[in-house]
Design a protein around this motif. Structure first.
Motif, PDB file in Angstrom:
ATOM      1  N   LYS A  24       0.815  -1.210   0.000  1.00 23.25           N
ATOM      2  CA  LYS A  24       0.000   0.000   0.000  1.00 23.25           C
ATOM      3  C   LYS A  24       0.857   1.272   0.000  1.00 23.25           C
ATOM      4  CE  LYS A  24      -3.690  -2.315   2.588  1.00 23.25           C
ATOM      5  NZ  LYS A  24      -4.442  -2.367   3.884  1.00 23.25           N
ATOM      6  N   GLU A  25       2.113   1.142   0.472  1.00 19.84           N
ATOM      7  CA  GLU A  25       2.968   2.323   0.592  1.00 19.84           C
ATOM      8  C   GLU A  25       4.298   2.209  -0.140  1.00 19.84           C
ATOM      9  OE1 GLU A  25       3.457   3.906   4.564  1.00 19.84           O
ATOM     10  OE2 GLU A  25       1.803   2.646   5.290  1.00 19.84           O
ATOM     11  N   TYR A  26       4.734   0.984  -0.406  1.00 23.35           N
ATOM     12  CA  TYR A  26       6.070   0.769  -0.955  1.00 23.35           C
ATOM     13  C   TYR A  26       6.010  -0.036  -2.250  1.00 23.35           C
ATOM     14  CZ  TYR A  26       7.655   2.044   3.759  1.00 23.35           C
ATOM     15  OH  TYR A  26       7.876   2.689   4.947  1.00 23.35           O
ATOM     16  N   GLU A  27       7.103   0.034  -2.988  1.00 26.21           N
ATOM     17  CA  GLU A  27       7.324  -0.864  -4.114  1.00 26.21           C
ATOM     18  C   GLU A  27       7.989  -2.120  -3.544  1.00 26.21           C
ATOM     19  OE1 GLU A  27      10.082  -1.032  -8.133  1.00 26.21           O
ATOM     20  OE2 GLU A  27       9.415   0.925  -7.375  1.00 26.21           O
ATOM     21  N   VAL A  28       7.247  -3.223  -3.483  1.00 28.73           N
ATOM     22  CA  VAL A  28       7.677  -4.413  -2.761  1.00 28.73           C
ATOM     23  C   VAL A  28       8.290  -5.434  -3.708  1.00 28.73           C
ATOM     24  CG1 VAL A  28       6.971  -6.286  -1.231  1.00 28.73           C
ATOM     25  CG2 VAL A  28       5.863  -4.042  -1.057  1.00 28.73           C
ATOM     26  N   TYR A  29       9.461  -5.929  -3.342  1.00 28.30           N
ATOM     27  CA  TYR A  29      10.157  -6.990  -4.089  1.00 28.30           C
ATOM     28  C   TYR A  29      10.258  -8.196  -3.157  1.00 28.30           C
ATOM     29  CZ  TYR A  29      13.669  -9.107  -7.184  1.00 28.30           C
ATOM     30  OH  TYR A  29      14.349  -9.938  -8.055  1.00 28.30           O
ATOM     31  N   CYS A  30       9.648  -9.300  -3.537  1.00 32.68           N
ATOM     32  CA  CYS A  30       9.548 -10.470  -2.651  1.00 32.68           C
ATOM     33  C   CYS A  30      10.703 -11.444  -2.865  1.00 32.68           C
ATOM     34  CB  CYS A  30       8.233 -11.200  -2.888  1.00 32.68           C
ATOM     35  SG  CYS A  30       6.773 -10.187  -2.600  1.00 32.68           S
ATOM     36  N   VAL A  31      11.296 -11.894  -1.768  1.00 32.13           N
ATOM     37  CA  VAL A  31      12.412 -12.837  -1.822  1.00 32.13           C
ATOM     38  C   VAL A  31      12.108 -14.039  -0.935  1.00 32.13           C
ATOM     39  CG1 VAL A  31      14.843 -13.217  -1.232  1.00 32.13           C
ATOM     40  CG2 VAL A  31      14.151 -11.100  -2.363  1.00 32.13           C
ATOM     41  N   TYR A  32      12.181 -15.213  -1.525  1.00 29.80           N
ATOM     42  CA  TYR A  32      12.052 -16.463  -0.775  1.00 29.80           C
ATOM     43  C   TYR A  32      13.451 -17.002  -0.534  1.00 29.80           C
ATOM     44  CZ  TYR A  32      10.982 -21.329   0.339  1.00 29.80           C
ATOM     45  OH  TYR A  32      10.902 -22.554   0.951  1.00 29.80           O
ATOM     46  N   LEU A  33      13.785 -17.241   0.723  1.00 33.67           N
ATOM     47  CA  LEU A  33      15.108 -17.749   1.080  1.00 33.67           C
ATOM     48  C   LEU A  33      15.046 -19.268   1.100  1.00 33.67           C
ATOM     49  CD1 LEU A  33      16.002 -15.184   3.887  1.00 33.67           C
ATOM     50  CD2 LEU A  33      16.606 -15.117   1.453  1.00 33.67           C
ATOM     51  N   ASP A  34      15.669 -19.885   0.126  1.00 39.84           N
ATOM     52  CA  ASP A  34      15.552 -21.325  -0.116  1.00 39.84           C
ATOM     53  C   ASP A  34      16.661 -22.075   0.602  1.00 39.84           C
ATOM     54  OD1 ASP A  34      15.082 -23.846  -1.114  1.00 39.84           O
ATOM     55  OD2 ASP A  34      14.910 -23.206  -3.201  1.00 39.84           O
ATOM     56  N   ILE A  35      16.265 -23.016   1.483  1.00 37.42           N
ATOM     57  CA  ILE A  35      17.252 -23.835   2.198  1.00 37.42           C
ATOM     58  C   ILE A  35      17.337 -25.241   1.621  1.00 37.42           C
ATOM     59  CG2 ILE A  35      16.987 -22.486   4.295  1.00 37.42           C
ATOM     60  CD1 ILE A  35      15.399 -24.841   5.473  1.00 37.42           C
ATOM     61  N   GLY A  36      16.657 -25.488   0.521  1.00 41.44           N
ATOM     62  CA  GLY A  36      16.838 -26.731  -0.215  1.00 41.44           C
ATOM     63  C   GLY A  36      16.143 -27.960   0.330  1.00 41.44           C
ATOM     64  N   LEU A  37      15.118 -27.788   1.158  1.00 42.73           N
ATOM     65  CA  LEU A  37      14.426 -28.947   1.719  1.00 42.73           C
ATOM     66  C   LEU A  37      13.125 -29.282   1.001  1.00 42.73           C
ATOM     67  CD1 LEU A  37      14.891 -28.624   5.588  1.00 42.73           C
ATOM     68  CD2 LEU A  37      16.137 -30.058   3.969  1.00 42.73           C
ATOM     69  N   GLY A  38      12.801 -28.553  -0.051  1.00 40.72           N
ATOM     70  CA  GLY A  38      11.562 -28.826  -0.765  1.00 40.72           C
ATOM     71  C   GLY A  38      10.357 -28.336   0.024  1.00 40.72           C
ATOM     72  N   GLY A  39       9.279 -29.089  -0.041  1.00 44.64           N
ATOM     73  CA  GLY A  39       8.046 -28.665   0.616  1.00 44.64           C
ATOM     74  C   GLY A  39       7.308 -27.639  -0.229  1.00 44.64           C
ATOM     75  N   THR A  40       6.290 -27.039   0.372  1.00 41.57           N
ATOM     76  CA  THR A  40       5.429 -26.118  -0.377  1.00 41.57           C
ATOM     77  C   THR A  40       5.794 -24.656  -0.198  1.00 41.57           C
ATOM     78  OG1 THR A  40       3.816 -25.911   1.435  1.00 41.57           O
ATOM     79  CG2 THR A  40       3.517 -27.758  -0.109  1.00 41.57           C
ATOM     80  N   GLY A  41       6.809 -24.368   0.633  1.00 41.81           N
ATOM     81  CA  GLY A  41       7.113 -22.974   0.961  1.00 41.81           C
ATOM     82  C   GLY A  41       7.383 -22.101  -0.243  1.00 41.81           C
ATOM     83  N   ARG A  42       8.230 -22.564  -1.148  1.00 48.55           N
ATOM     84  CA  ARG A  42       8.581 -21.754  -2.311  1.00 48.55           C
ATOM     85  C   ARG A  42       7.366 -21.517  -3.209  1.00 48.55           C
ATOM     86  NH1 ARG A  42      14.036 -22.568  -5.882  1.00 48.55           N
ATOM     87  NH2 ARG A  42      13.562 -21.170  -7.620  1.00 48.55           N
TER      88      ARG A  42
END
Length: 345
Positions: A24-42
């Protein structure tokens, strides 16, 4: 033109709501920090970013996580300490990775979905404050170098968790009903002893002993136990037993009736000061000795390169490897890693 902010988007509900609030206020750039365990997080993180129309990137942090968090975590357990990996990860891995991305794309700020607040004091110093009482996460953020704080945003700092859940539902975020993650990220099943065993070189079984050195039974390896533990010991006797000490040098675990677990004082090392430059004289604070909402009044004094904590009321089982975090009101004064309680180093 709106300021840019790099948001750590984990794939959970907290950072998803943070993304919506920030956009709502910023230009947002999203980063997912990947630890290589798979799953649904990414995939979940990407779905949130795409649903909000925000750019998304995954950053591989496996190597630095191993060096700065996983290896020290294992070393602490093998040395008879009880480590706190999230408190190491924040200043050593998570926030540096977000700042690296921010600097690369020209973003002034980074943000996470932590429940904490920041405030600029009268002297211009940026302070770290508690979040709302029910879900405050300032304890785990207390190792952040104060130089980082002016560039960090905590958009959830003024909200309770139930409010965040409600906002996620109202916004129809794809992770609105996703359960909270309560485990260590690199040990998703929570079985840290099995994780240590899989790495190899864990201690063999040894003796449970009492304070006089009498053998009470056999333990499975010192990495299975932590100070104050009273469950899963498998030792019977005239009273319930608790872990009173862990002695890696003799591969022994000392048990007692628990009456010796309360300490009137504790010692911590490697202080990280946030609200002050250092400890020039004794200071009245409240202190948390573990990740809970339990806070107790104490006096802290500088000594031997560390901090001596004198509790107004004895605390149960100050545990080497955990954090002592010092507060004045809602302000985080600083923190230190607990060393041997009731013994001046």
């Amino acid at each position: 033109m709106r300021e840019k902010v790099v948001l750590g988007l984990s794939g959970g509900v907290d950072s998803a709501v943070a993304a919506g609030l920030l956009s709502k206020e910023y230009e947002v750039y999203c980063v997912y920090l990947d630890i290589g365990l798979g799953g649904t997080g990414r995939a979940d993180a990407r779905a949130v970013a795409e649903g909000l129309g925000l750019p998304f990137e995954a950053v591989d942090i496996r190597a630095v996580l191993e060096a700065e968090v996983c290896a020290p975590f294992a070393a602490d357990y093998l040395a008879g300490r009880t480590p706190l990996p999230c408190a190491r990860c924040n200043p050593m891995v998570k926030f540096p990775a977000l700042f690296t991305t921010a600097d690369r794309i020209g973003a002034r700020f980074v943000a996470t979905g932590h429940y904490a607040r920041r405030l600029t004091g009268e002297d211009g110093r940026t302070l770290l404050l508690k979040g709302m009482p029910a879900n405050d996460q300032s304890y785990m953020l207390s190792r952040l170098p104060r130089e980082m704080l002016p560039r960090i945003l905590f958009p959830l700092g003024d909200y309770e968790k139930n409010q965040v859940r409600a906002m996620a539902g109202e916004a129809a975020l794809p992770v609105a009903d996703k359960p909270d993650s309560m485990e260590i990220c690199f040990i998703p099943d929570g079985d840290y002893a099995a994780w240590l065993d899989a790495r190899g070189a864990t201690p063999p079984p040894g003796d449970f002993v009492d304070r006089a050195g009498n053998v009470l039974g056999r333990h499975r390896g010192i990495h299975h136990y932590t100070l104050g533990q009273g469950r899963g010991l498998g030792v019977s006797g005239p009273h319930r037993y608790f872990v009173s000490a862990i002695e890696p040098e003799g591969n022994r675990v000392v048990l007692s009736d628990g009456s010796d677990l309360h300490a009137a004082a504790a010692y911590c090392v490697d202080p990280n000061w946030i609200a002050v430059d250092g400890l020039e004289k004794p200071m009245e604070v409240t202190v948390r000795l573990r990740h809970s909402r339990t806070e107790a009044p104490a006096v802290i004094r500088g000594m031997s390169g560390g901090i001596w904590i004198e509790m107004h009321t004895p605390a149960r089982a100050p545990t080497p490897g955990q954090l002592a975090v010092f507060y004045q009101g809602d302000v985080v004064v600083g923190s230190g890693w607990l060393a041997a309680p009731e013994r001046r180093a």
